[in-house]
Design a protein around this motif. Structure first.
Motif: not given
Length: 384
Positions: A4-5, A184-186, A191-198
């Motif tokens: 991802i980086y 992003i407030c989660l 995983i619900s927060g991290l997956a948004i970054l991806y």
């Protein structure tokens, strides 16, 4: 497949001034790459392929997470909501020897754990010494823990391919575009927060990072993910109605939404997307737009296009997809089908959930789900 980086770096080469992160100020892709590069110089001296991350700040977490990925070090994401005893148990059980945390959290970790403070790493490039060598044999990109609601939290190993296929599935549902900004407030340790970054990096849109749901502002955001309880709080604040209506997608998941909440969303004509998924499936694997399927309001939606969901003889939900985890950390690899603890059925292509197998008892040879009975009784008109 690129990390991802590396995908972020490719994006940066094409559009360095893109406003990627918003948190108290704007951070362009150029700003983010610079911070990650600086941070990775310090991380490179940590002699481990795995680094525990215990960071509550969403911005700091993202920078640290990406720095680990850049160095081919696997970030083990620790929940900042765990207490000291829980942290000690997790660290001991999974033999996590190196952890990056903030100064304020240094007392949480035992003295025999190598702790590194984010405040020091971010301000130091460690100009002397020899960086440690890192093996590239690890085939998963990160480890993130389950909620532990039904037992001891399990570390879930997720690969680059899991995250990519999850992003692709979500794009088919939401249709991301470069003009989108996703609030992003989660927590990032979910995983619900991290997956948004991806998703944002795979499909090149910006993120707004906020500390509390009270800071949600749709004037500069088009997408948001919430748990039903938070959405209900926002709806109960009449002043939030106009703001919620401006989101082109409000995605909810993580827990069952009440019938009353769904009806309120329909009445307000909110663009609500209900999803179902778990850490082991790298976020959501089914869902639907409520306004397009009002009569299915109590379902978990239809399986995404690259997901196959079936029900076994005991009523458990079986999931086959490219998002399924590699396996549990320090445990066995996952088979092609993930056997969840959820009990459900498929009707007219939609998945319906009736509780978890942990809530099932057997009476006179018949399996009875206590959660299903409770939900049925609560909805009965004679019960107040």
């Amino acid at each position: 497949m690129k990390s991802i980086y590396d995908i972020l770096v490719d994006w940066h080469h094409k559009d360095p001034d893109f406003n990627f992160l918003e948190y108290k100020r704007s951070y362009t892709l150029n700003d983010v790459i610079y911070e990650v590069e600086s941070l990775s110089k310090s991380l490179s001296y940590i002699s481990s392929n795995h680094i525990g991350i215990h960071i509550s700040s969403k911005l700091d977490f993202i920078l640290l997470y990406l720095a680990c990925i850049k160095l081919n070090k696997v970030p083990i994401v620790l929940k900042t909501t765990w207490g000291r005893d829980e942290i000690s148990s997790i660290v001991d059980n999974y033999k996590i020897d190196h952890v990056v945390c903030c100064w304020d959290d240094k007392s949480i970790f035992k003295k025999n754990i190598n702790t590194y403070f984010f405040e020091e790493l971010i301000n130091s490039s460690r100009g002397c010494g020899i960086p440690s060598s890192v093996s590239k044999s690890v085939i998963y990109e990160s480890v993130i823990f389950t909620s532990g609601s039904t037992g001891f939290p399990k570390g879930v190993c997720l690969k680059k391919e899991n995250f990519f296929n999850s992003s692709v599935s979500w794009n088919e549902q939401i249709n991301f575009n470069p003009q989108d900004r996703y609030t992003i407030c989660l927590p990032m340790h979910h995983i619900s927060g991290l997956a948004i970054l991806y998703r944002s990096i795979h499909f090149k849109f910006g993120l707004n990072l906020i500390d509390s749901y009270r800071d949600i502002d749709s004037s500069n955001s088009s997408l948001v993910s919430l748990v039903p309880s938070i959405l209900e709080k926002l709806i109960n604040q009449n002043s939030s109605h106009n703001s919620l209506k401006l989101f082109r997608a409000i995605i909810i998941g993580g827990e069952a939404a009440s019938e009353d909440l769904i009806k309120k969303c329909i009445e307000l004509k909110l663009n609500l997307f209900i999803s179902y998924g778990m850490t082991e499936t790298c976020s959501g694997i089914s869902g639907f737009w409520i306004n397009e399927n009002i009569d299915k309001y109590n379902s978990a939606g239809k399986p995404f296009s690259n997901v196959s969901i079936s029900i076994d003889d005991s009523g458990k939900v079986l999931i086959s997809s490219k998002m399924n985890m590699l396996g549990y950390y320090n445990g066995e690899k996952q088979n092609d089908k993930f056997i969840s603890s959820d009990i459900g059925e498929i009707n007219d292509g939609f998945l319906y959930l009736y509780g978890r197998s942990d809530d099932v008892v057997t009476l006179k040879g018949e399996k009875i789900n206590l959660n299903y009975i409770e939900n049925t009784l609560v909805q009965h008109k004679l019960i107040d």
